[in-house]
Design an enzyme around this catalytic site. Structure first.
Site, PDB file in Angstrom:
ATOM      1  N   ILE A 234      -1.925 -43.499  18.273  1.00 32.01           N
ATOM      2  CA  ILE A 234      -2.629 -44.069  17.069  1.00 32.01           C
ATOM      3  C   ILE A 234      -3.872 -44.512  17.423  1.00 32.01           C
ATOM      4  O   ILE A 234      -3.395 -45.961  17.529  1.00 32.01           O
ATOM      5  CB  ILE A 234      -2.045 -44.260  15.888  1.00 32.01           C
ATOM      6  CG1 ILE A 234      -0.735 -42.915  15.487  1.00 32.01           C
ATOM      7  CG2 ILE A 234      -3.218 -43.704  14.794  1.00 32.01           C
ATOM      8  CD1 ILE A 234      -0.541 -43.266  14.968  1.00 32.01           C
ATOM      9  N   ASP A 250       3.191 -46.210   7.548  1.00 28.76           N
ATOM     10  CA  ASP A 250       5.033 -45.917   7.416  1.00 28.76           C
ATOM     11  C   ASP A 250       4.250 -44.072   7.278  1.00 28.76           C
ATOM     12  O   ASP A 250       4.950 -43.219   7.741  1.00 28.76           O
ATOM     13  CB  ASP A 250       5.772 -46.413   6.908  1.00 28.76           C
ATOM     14  CG  ASP A 250       5.379 -47.545   7.087  1.00 28.76           C
ATOM     15  OD1 ASP A 250       6.010 -47.527   8.776  1.00 28.76           O
ATOM     16  OD2 ASP A 250       7.309 -48.185   6.545  1.00 28.76           O
ATOM     17  N   GLU A 276       2.822 -47.420  16.377  1.00 28.10           N
ATOM     18  CA  GLU A 276       1.914 -46.123  16.552  1.00 28.10           C
ATOM     19  C   GLU A 276       2.371 -45.036  18.165  1.00 28.10           C
ATOM     20  O   GLU A 276       1.064 -44.907  18.352  1.00 28.10           O
ATOM     21  CB  GLU A 276       0.639 -46.220  16.313  1.00 28.10           C
ATOM     22  CG  GLU A 276       0.323 -47.628  17.136  1.00 28.10           C
ATOM     23  CD  GLU A 276      -0.096 -48.849  16.854  1.00 28.10           C
ATOM     24  OE1 GLU A 276      -0.812 -49.483  17.180  1.00 28.10           O
ATOM     25  OE2 GLU A 276       0.644 -50.058  16.722  1.00 28.10           O
TER      26      GLU A 276
END
Length: 359
Positions: A234, A250, A276
């Site tokens: 990400i 989350d 991530e």
């Protein structure tokens, strides 16, 4: 007293057999909704257990006194008609193999009656305790009648019947308790085993499971011929955590896990490798196929509005590194390293893109 001791030996053998069977067969416990194959195999095992108990019977004339009916009751209680009937048939056959006489005929009828009663009771809505004690009591009553019919020594019956009832009830109770404990421990073991390979947040495979599957693919690489790996990260995820908090981060991670599953094929292995960082292992996938899936993931994430618990919608992007055996990486063991390098290249050159290794 000798008879009671021998019946206790029957109980010890039964418990040992149950324990060994549950340790050897590490599949889910027998249930009413189990597959026919499982019911048949378990029925055969129960029948064999009863035949083993018959080998340690107490002979009184042609009559053999033992606890052979308990495995059949267990089969009926946990699995229903199919395993119970299979076990019953093996018990009757085993008794005739020992000897054909009036005792073997009457014991065959006894086993049929006990089995049918246990099957009927198992299907009722009675409480579990009532079911168990009803099965055991019915079996003891019929066995007692058989003793009166086959054994003429009244003095022997005076000692035999109370001792048999005591040990029979005790054995049935112990057998049920042992199975419940073993089944519960087995289910807990399976649960912990599954949790050790599953990421608790997203429900995806964790890095341990990813490594296991990847190593398995490496061992079988010549057969699979083609293998692709996507490394996904990400972009600027730290900003999400810093701005909205880790609990909202989350939420993003869980939603991203769902997107990856929806974009990947059913045969692909989706994992969260930590933080991530995610991976998608594409078995039997060419480089072109992998590029299309990687691009589908990237564009879907870019267009998706992630709804946080606070009601705020956020948008994120992902960078993807791609490696493929043999089109980008001739040495399969270097696929992870090459995909990671390609991911770094995607990050370095602007993010929100798919980069292919060694190209």
């Amino acid at each position: 007293m000798i008879i009671v001791k021998q019946l206790f030996a029957n109980l010890a053998i039964l418990v040992a057999l149950l324990f060994l069977y549950t340790q050897i067969k590490r599949d889910p416990p027998l249930r009413m909704n189990s597959s026919i194959k499982k019911k048949l195999t378990t029925g055969v095992a129960g029948g064999l257990f009863s035949n083993i108990l018959m080998q340690y019977s107490i002979p009184i004339g042609t009559t053999l006194i033992d606890l052979r009916y308990i495995p059949i009751i267990l089969l009926a209680y946990f699995g229903g008609a199919v395993p119970a009937v299979v076990g019953m048939a093996l018990v009757i056959a085993g008794r005739f193999f020992i000897g054909i006489n009036i005792s073997s005929y009457t014991s065959g009828l006894l086993m049929i009656a006990i089995t049918l009663f246990a099957i009927i009771i198992a299907r009722t809505n009675l409480s579990h305790q009532i079911k168990k004690w009803s099965m055991l009591t019915f079996a003891n009553l019929l066995t007692t009648l058989l003793f009166f019919y086959l054994i003429e020594d009244q003095q022997l019956l005076f000692y035999l019947i109370p001792g048999y009832w005591f040990v029979s009830f005790l054995s049935g109770y112990v057998a049920f308790q042992v199975l419940h404990i073993l089944f519960k421990s087995q289910m807990m073991f399976d649960k912990y085993k599954a949790e050790s390979t599953i990421d608790s947040l997203t429900g995806l495979n964790n890095v341990r499971k990813f490594d296991e599957i990847f190593n398995s693919c490496m061992a079988d690489l010549e057969k699979k011929k083609k293998l692709s790996l996507l490394y996904i990260d990400i972009d600027f995820f730290k900003k999400i955590n810093d701005t909205y908090g880790h609990s909202e981060g989350d939420v993003v991670l869980k939603d991203l896990g769902l997107i990856l599953r929806s974009c990947a094929r059913p045969t692909d292995i989706v994992s969260r490798n930590g933080g991530e960082e995610f991976t998608v292992l594409l078995v039997d996938s060419s480089l072109d196929q992998a590029k299309k899936i990687a691009e589908r993931i990237r564009s879907t994430v870019e267009e998706h509005a992630f709804l946080l618990n606070s009601g705020t919608e956020v948008n994120i992007t992902v960078s993807v590194g791609l490696s493929n055996f043999p089109e980008t990486t001739m040495n399969g063991s270097l696929m992870i390293k090459d995909a990671d390098k390609a991911l770094y290249e995607a990050k370095r050159t602007g993010r929100n893109k798919v980069c292919t290794a060694n190209q």
